[in-house]
Design a protein around this motif. Sequence first.
Motif, mmCIF file in Angstrom:
data_model
loop_
_atom_site.group_PDB
_atom_site.id
_atom_site.type_symbol
_atom_site.label_atom_id
_atom_site.label_comp_id
_atom_site.label_asym_id
_atom_site.label_seq_id
_atom_site.Cartn_x
_atom_site.Cartn_y
_atom_site.Cartn_z
ATOM 1 N N PHE A 178 -34.913 19.078 -47.832
ATOM 2 C CA PHE A 178 -35.690 19.881 -48.771
ATOM 3 C C PHE A 178 -36.354 21.018 -48.019
ATOM 4 O O PHE A 178 -37.256 20.811 -47.205
ATOM 5 C CB PHE A 178 -36.738 19.013 -49.469
ATOM 6 C CG PHE A 178 -36.167 18.144 -50.545
ATOM 7 C CD1 PHE A 178 -36.292 18.482 -51.883
ATOM 8 C CD2 PHE A 178 -35.471 17.001 -50.213
ATOM 9 C CE1 PHE A 178 -35.750 17.689 -52.879
ATOM 10 C CE2 PHE A 178 -34.925 16.192 -51.202
ATOM 11 C CZ PHE A 178 -35.065 16.540 -52.535
ATOM 12 N N THR A 179 -35.886 22.224 -48.273
ATOM 13 C CA THR A 179 -36.414 23.396 -47.576
ATOM 14 C C THR A 179 -36.902 24.463 -48.547
ATOM 15 O O THR A 179 -37.208 25.575 -48.143
ATOM 16 C CB THR A 179 -35.332 24.002 -46.654
ATOM 17 O OG1 THR A 179 -34.191 24.361 -47.453
ATOM 18 C CG2 THR A 179 -34.904 23.017 -45.585
ATOM 19 N N GLY A 180 -36.951 24.127 -49.838
ATOM 20 C CA GLY A 180 -37.333 25.122 -50.834
ATOM 21 C C GLY A 180 -38.770 25.005 -51.293
ATOM 22 O O GLY A 180 -39.541 24.175 -50.809
ATOM 23 N N TYR A 181 -39.120 25.857 -52.260
ATOM 24 C CA TYR A 181 -40.462 25.902 -52.828
ATOM 25 C C TYR A 181 -40.301 26.253 -54.308
ATOM 26 O O TYR A 181 -39.439 27.073 -54.665
ATOM 27 C CB TYR A 181 -41.301 26.966 -52.107
ATOM 28 C CG TYR A 181 -42.782 26.875 -52.369
ATOM 29 C CD1 TYR A 181 -43.546 25.877 -51.772
ATOM 30 C CD2 TYR A 181 -43.418 27.781 -53.212
ATOM 31 C CE1 TYR A 181 -44.918 25.783 -51.996
ATOM 32 C CE2 TYR A 181 -44.786 27.706 -53.444
ATOM 33 C CZ TYR A 181 -45.526 26.700 -52.839
ATOM 34 O OH TYR A 181 -46.891 26.611 -53.071
ATOM 35 N N PRO A 182 -41.075 25.649 -55.207
ATOM 36 C CA PRO A 182 -40.847 25.847 -56.644
ATOM 37 C C PRO A 182 -41.297 27.195 -57.203
ATOM 38 O O PRO A 182 -40.993 27.508 -58.352
ATOM 39 C CB PRO A 182 -41.630 24.699 -57.283
ATOM 40 C CG PRO A 182 -42.715 24.399 -56.304
ATOM 41 C CD PRO A 182 -42.106 24.625 -54.948
ATOM 42 N N LEU A 183 -42.026 27.978 -56.406
ATOM 43 C CA LEU A 183 -42.437 29.313 -56.821
ATOM 44 C C LEU A 183 -41.925 30.329 -55.806
ATOM 45 O O LEU A 183 -41.516 29.966 -54.704
ATOM 46 C CB LEU A 183 -43.969 29.393 -56.927
ATOM 47 C CG LEU A 183 -44.624 28.460 -57.966
ATOM 48 C CD1 LEU A 183 -46.133 28.428 -57.786
ATOM 49 C CD2 LEU A 183 -44.260 28.884 -59.384
ATOM 50 N N PHE A 222 -42.310 17.533 -48.990
ATOM 51 C CA PHE A 222 -41.068 18.112 -49.488
ATOM 52 C C PHE A 222 -41.147 19.628 -49.670
ATOM 53 O O PHE A 222 -40.121 20.296 -49.736
ATOM 54 C CB PHE A 222 -40.690 17.479 -50.831
ATOM 55 C CG PHE A 222 -40.414 16.010 -50.770
ATOM 56 C CD1 PHE A 222 -39.141 15.532 -50.479
ATOM 57 C CD2 PHE A 222 -41.435 15.088 -50.959
ATOM 58 C CE1 PHE A 222 -38.879 14.177 -50.407
ATOM 59 C CE2 PHE A 222 -41.183 13.714 -50.921
ATOM 60 C CZ PHE A 222 -39.898 13.270 -50.635
ATOM 61 N N LEU A 223 -42.351 20.159 -49.764
ATOM 62 C CA LEU A 223 -42.505 21.583 -50.035
ATOM 63 C C LEU A 223 -42.511 22.396 -48.747
ATOM 64 O O LEU A 223 -43.287 22.144 -47.841
ATOM 65 C CB LEU A 223 -43.814 21.837 -50.802
ATOM 66 C CG LEU A 223 -43.896 21.210 -52.195
ATOM 67 C CD1 LEU A 223 -45.242 21.518 -52.825
ATOM 68 C CD2 LEU A 223 -42.770 21.720 -53.073
ATOM 69 N N LYS A 224 -41.633 23.379 -48.693
ATOM 70 C CA LYS A 224 -41.548 24.284 -47.548
ATOM 71 C C LYS A 224 -41.876 25.690 -48.031
ATOM 72 O O LYS A 224 -41.144 26.278 -48.799
ATOM 73 C CB LYS A 224 -40.144 24.264 -46.928
ATOM 74 C CG LYS A 224 -39.624 22.863 -46.594
ATOM 75 C CD LYS A 224 -40.475 22.176 -45.534
ATOM 76 C CE LYS A 224 -39.919 20.797 -45.206
ATOM 77 N NZ LYS A 224 -40.751 20.069 -44.246
ATOM 78 N N ALA A 272 -35.688 25.958 -58.403
ATOM 79 C CA ALA A 272 -35.328 24.646 -57.865
ATOM 80 C C ALA A 272 -35.624 24.588 -56.376
ATOM 81 O O ALA A 272 -35.344 25.537 -55.640
ATOM 82 C CB ALA A 272 -33.846 24.374 -58.111
ATOM 83 N N ILE A 273 -36.177 23.470 -55.913
ATOM 84 C CA ILE A 273 -36.497 23.358 -54.484
ATOM 85 C C ILE A 273 -35.320 22.849 -53.672
ATOM 86 O O ILE A 273 -35.356 22.894 -52.441
ATOM 87 C CB ILE A 273 -37.714 22.452 -54.243
ATOM 88 C CG1 ILE A 273 -37.399 20.995 -54.587
ATOM 89 C CG2 ILE A 273 -38.918 22.926 -55.011
ATOM 90 C CD1 ILE A 273 -38.398 20.028 -54.007
#
Length: 292
Positions: free
Chosen positions: A158-163, A289-291, A202-203
Motif C-alpha cells: 500500500f503506497t497510495g493516499y485517498p486524497l 497503510f496511508l502513504k 483508490a489507495i
Amino acid sequence: MTFTYRLLLLCSLVGTVGLTATPMNSKSAHAAASCPTPALSRFQRHQVNRGETLESIAQRYNLRPSTLINMNPSVRNGSVTVGSELQIPPYNGFVVEVPSGQTWRQVAEKYEVRADALFEINGCQQDLRVVFVPGGNVSPSRPITASPPAADSQPISFTGYPLQSAATVSLPYGWQINPTTGEVFFHSGVDLLAPVGSAVQAIAPGTIVFANDQGTYGQLIIINHSGNLQSRYAHLGEIKVSIGQKVNQGDLLGTVGRTGEPTGSQPHLHFEMRSSSGLGWVAEDPKGFLKQ
C-alpha cells in the motif's frame, strides 16, 4: 449458584435479549447504525432431525461441537434428541454475564480478544449486561481469540493516499469522545479534512464490491484488495465507480461530500482499512497503510 444453573440463565437471557430487537437511545443509535447486527440478535434455532448428530449439526453451521454444547446445556453429554431445539450462535464463542460497571476494554482484556472487535460484534451497544465473546475455544474459563483465515493471496504493497494531497486528521482511529454527544465510542477509521468536491482516489489496486448509500456512512465505496484487505471511503458527495469494476492505485472513486451522519461539522473523508477474519471484516488502524 451451580455452573449448569448459570448457563441456563444465560441461555434464557439470549432468548430474551438476543432474539428480540434491542432498543437504543439516541446517543447509541449513531454508533450502532454503522455496526453489524449484534451477535445475540443473530442466534438461530435448529430442530434436531432424525439421523443428525451434534457433530453434523455443528458442521452445517460451521461451528465446533463444543460451541453447541456450551450454548445448550441439554446436550452437555454430547448427544442430541430428535425433535429438540438447539440455539445456534453466529460464531464460535460463548455468552457471558458482565459484572456491573465493567467496560468493553475490561471485558476484552479478561477474555483476550480485541476490544474493537468485541464492541462491533455486539452491535456497539452500551448495555454490557450480557455479551457474546467470540473465541476458537468456547470454554469461558479458557477463551482464545479467533484467528484470521489464511490470506487468499500475497498482500499488496500500500503506497497510495485517498486524497490528492496530505490532509489533517480531524478524528483519529480508536476510542474517541464524540464531539457532539460526549459519548465514548470506537472510531473505526480516520477522518481526513478536505473541501466538498475534492477528488477521492483508490489507495491500491482492487475490485469495487460496494458503491451506494449505507446508512450513517452516507455514500460509501468499498474496495477489496488482495491479502484479505479492504478499504472504505465514506460520506462521499458523488460516486464515480460501479460494483465489479477493477481499479488501480490513484484511480478516481468519487468526491468528498457531507452524506450520511459525519462525526464533526467540517467536511471530511472518512477512511477505513479492514482485514478479513473469522469475525468478518475487522477494522485496522489506517495509519500503517496511508502513504502521503
